[in-house]
Write a protein that holds these residues in place. Sequence first.
Motif, PDB file in Angstrom:
ATOM      1  N   GLN A   7       0.669  -1.088   0.071  1.00  0.00           N
ATOM      2  CA  GLN A   7      -0.074  -0.012   0.009  1.00  0.00           C
ATOM      3  C   GLN A   7       0.758   1.319   0.150  1.00  0.00           C
ATOM      4  OE1 GLN A   7      -2.511  -0.401   3.365  1.00  0.00           O
ATOM      5  NE2 GLN A   7      -3.941  -1.903   2.196  1.00  0.00           N
ATOM      6  N   GLU A   8       2.036   1.317   0.598  1.00  0.00           N
ATOM      7  CA  GLU A   8       2.971   2.370   0.855  1.00  0.00           C
ATOM      8  C   GLU A   8       3.744   2.557  -0.653  1.00  0.00           C
ATOM      9  OE1 GLU A   8       4.838   5.689   1.951  1.00  0.00           O
ATOM     10  OE2 GLU A   8       3.075   4.773   3.131  1.00  0.00           O
ATOM     11  N   ILE A   9       3.885   1.521  -1.355  1.00  0.00           N
ATOM     12  CA  ILE A   9       4.417   1.733  -2.511  1.00  0.00           C
ATOM     13  C   ILE A   9       3.465   2.303  -3.642  1.00  0.00           C
ATOM     14  CG2 ILE A   9       5.231   0.222  -4.522  1.00  0.00           C
ATOM     15  CD1 ILE A   9       6.776  -1.321  -2.566  1.00  0.00           C
ATOM     16  N   GLN A  10       2.263   1.725  -3.463  1.00  0.00           N
ATOM     17  CA  GLN A  10       0.987   2.201  -4.154  1.00  0.00           C
ATOM     18  C   GLN A  10       0.914   3.724  -4.096  1.00  0.00           C
ATOM     19  OE1 GLN A  10      -2.234  -0.248  -3.330  1.00  0.00           O
ATOM     20  NE2 GLN A  10      -1.388  -1.735  -4.874  1.00  0.00           N
ATOM     21  N   ARG A  11       0.804   4.325  -2.811  1.00  0.00           N
ATOM     22  CA  ARG A  11       0.619   5.611  -2.475  1.00  0.00           C
ATOM     23  C   ARG A  11       1.944   6.464  -3.188  1.00  0.00           C
ATOM     24  NH1 ARG A  11      -1.573   3.919   2.252  1.00  0.00           N
ATOM     25  NH2 ARG A  11       0.384   3.834   3.569  1.00  0.00           N
ATOM     26  N   ARG A  12       3.293   6.172  -3.016  1.00  0.00           N
ATOM     27  CA  ARG A  12       4.374   6.859  -3.641  1.00  0.00           C
ATOM     28  C   ARG A  12       4.142   6.809  -5.260  1.00  0.00           C
ATOM     29  NH1 ARG A  12       9.539   5.118  -0.255  1.00  0.00           N
ATOM     30  NH2 ARG A  12       8.811   5.737   1.801  1.00  0.00           N
ATOM     31  N   MET A  13       3.664   5.555  -5.918  1.00  0.00           N
ATOM     32  CA  MET A  13       3.576   5.763  -7.317  1.00  0.00           C
ATOM     33  C   MET A  13       2.210   6.829  -7.774  1.00  0.00           C
ATOM     34  SD  MET A  13       3.843   1.684  -8.171  1.00  0.00           S
ATOM     35  CE  MET A  13       3.160   1.905  -9.822  1.00  0.00           C
ATOM     36  N   VAL A  14       1.369   6.823  -6.959  1.00  0.00           N
ATOM     37  CA  VAL A  14       0.369   7.689  -7.432  1.00  0.00           C
ATOM     38  C   VAL A  14       0.814   9.229  -7.332  1.00  0.00           C
ATOM     39  CG1 VAL A  14      -2.004   8.749  -6.669  1.00  0.00           C
ATOM     40  CG2 VAL A  14      -1.705   6.130  -6.895  1.00  0.00           C
ATOM     41  N   SER A  26       1.415  12.077 -10.439  1.00  0.00           N
ATOM     42  CA  SER A  26       0.784  13.359 -10.151  1.00  0.00           C
ATOM     43  C   SER A  26       1.528  14.548 -11.043  1.00  0.00           C
ATOM     44  CB  SER A  26       0.324  14.029  -8.975  1.00  0.00           C
ATOM     45  OG  SER A  26       1.649  14.516  -8.383  1.00  0.00           O
ATOM     46  N   ASP A  27       0.983  15.706 -11.294  1.00  0.00           N
ATOM     47  CA  ASP A  27       1.288  16.852 -12.454  1.00  0.00           C
ATOM     48  C   ASP A  27       2.252  17.540 -11.432  1.00  0.00           C
ATOM     49  OD1 ASP A  27       0.101  15.765 -14.392  1.00  0.00           O
ATOM     50  OD2 ASP A  27      -1.832  17.000 -14.269  1.00  0.00           O
ATOM     51  N   ASP A  28       1.862  17.694 -10.080  1.00  0.00           N
ATOM     52  CA  ASP A  28       2.880  18.651  -9.251  1.00  0.00           C
ATOM     53  C   ASP A  28       4.204  17.933  -9.071  1.00  0.00           C
ATOM     54  OD1 ASP A  28       3.571  20.526  -7.628  1.00  0.00           O
ATOM     55  OD2 ASP A  28       2.150  19.852  -5.790  1.00  0.00           O
ATOM     56  N   PRO A  29       5.169  18.557  -9.617  1.00  0.00           N
ATOM     57  CA  PRO A  29       6.725  17.998  -9.420  1.00  0.00           C
ATOM     58  C   PRO A  29       7.110  18.054  -7.930  1.00  0.00           C
ATOM     59  CG  PRO A  29       6.581  19.975 -11.008  1.00  0.00           C
ATOM     60  CD  PRO A  29       5.150  19.788 -10.577  1.00  0.00           C
ATOM     61  N   ALA A  30       6.679  19.066  -7.306  1.00  0.00           N
ATOM     62  CA  ALA A  30       6.905  19.205  -5.874  1.00  0.00           C
ATOM     63  C   ALA A  30       6.550  17.857  -5.068  1.00  0.00           C
ATOM     64  CB  ALA A  30       6.352  20.546  -4.955  1.00  0.00           C
ATOM     65  N   ALA A  31       5.274  17.556  -5.113  1.00  0.00           N
ATOM     66  CA  ALA A  31       4.834  16.564  -4.588  1.00  0.00           C
ATOM     67  C   ALA A  31       5.449  15.203  -4.895  1.00  0.00           C
ATOM     68  CB  ALA A  31       3.322  16.296  -4.805  1.00  0.00           C
ATOM     69  N   ALA A  56       8.819  15.101  -3.187  1.00  0.00           N
ATOM     70  CA  ALA A  56       8.533  14.836  -1.609  1.00  0.00           C
ATOM     71  C   ALA A  56       8.214  13.164  -1.449  1.00  0.00           C
ATOM     72  CB  ALA A  56       7.412  15.454  -1.217  1.00  0.00           C
ATOM     73  N   ALA A  57       7.567  12.493  -2.575  1.00  0.00           N
ATOM     74  CA  ALA A  57       7.086  11.416  -2.373  1.00  0.00           C
ATOM     75  C   ALA A  57       8.286  10.182  -2.422  1.00  0.00           C
ATOM     76  CB  ALA A  57       6.058  10.891  -3.303  1.00  0.00           C
ATOM     77  N   THR A  58       9.176  10.771  -3.286  1.00  0.00           N
ATOM     78  CA  THR A  58      10.408  10.138  -3.861  1.00  0.00           C
ATOM     79  C   THR A  58      11.599  10.170  -2.385  1.00  0.00           C
ATOM     80  OG1 THR A  58      11.486  11.808  -4.919  1.00  0.00           O
ATOM     81  CG2 THR A  58      10.329  10.095  -6.151  1.00  0.00           C
ATOM     82  N   LYS A  59      11.376  11.256  -1.685  1.00  0.00           N
ATOM     83  CA  LYS A  59      12.299  11.431  -0.589  1.00  0.00           C
ATOM     84  C   LYS A  59      12.182  10.496   0.460  1.00  0.00           C
ATOM     85  CE  LYS A  59      13.691  16.060  -1.121  1.00  0.00           C
ATOM     86  NZ  LYS A  59      13.712  17.376  -0.453  1.00  0.00           N
TER      87      LYS A  59
END
Length: 180
Positions: A157-164, A168-173, A176-179
């Motif tokens: 579930q955590e991997i799926q959240r990061r992939m979503v 997304s179109d927002d590069p900042a998000a 943050a998800a990859t950090k």
Amino acid sequence: MAISPPSDIVLDVARAAEPQDIEAARAALTKRAGGAAAAFTVEAADAARRTDTEQAGPARNYQRFEAMVLQTFIQNMLPKDAEGVYGKGLAGDMWKSQLAEHLADVMADRGGIGIARSMLADHYLEGKRVVPVGAVSGGPEQAARDAQSSLSNSLVQEIQRRMVRSLSDDPAAAAAATKI
């Protein structure tokens, strides 16, 4: 039509009998029984009951528990204002209680409503050790598999959240998800 004797008729007769007559009756009963011992004491009855309970094991204990629960159900279902059937006062209450107890015992002996079966399906006691059986509990191995499965599901579930977030179109998000 009910009678209310001043005392217990059977005990009065036994007290009135001569000790020699009682021994003669006991000897005659022993003779008719084919020489078998006719002495049956309360201690012998308790010992027989304990032996029966010990031999039956946990299944009999669960069945007795179910009978106790059923007795409570049956007592509450019996009519409260039926003094013509049960009798009045303490005697009527005792008769009603014994009726409920006997009905509950018979129901539990014939399978009951499944309380004993479901409790026994989960586990039984072997001495002082609880032994799980059946598919209900599965034992300690099943608990370890369940914990591992829960951890695996959380990771997926955590991997799926990061992939979503990364899609997304927002590069900042996405950064943050990859950090995390």
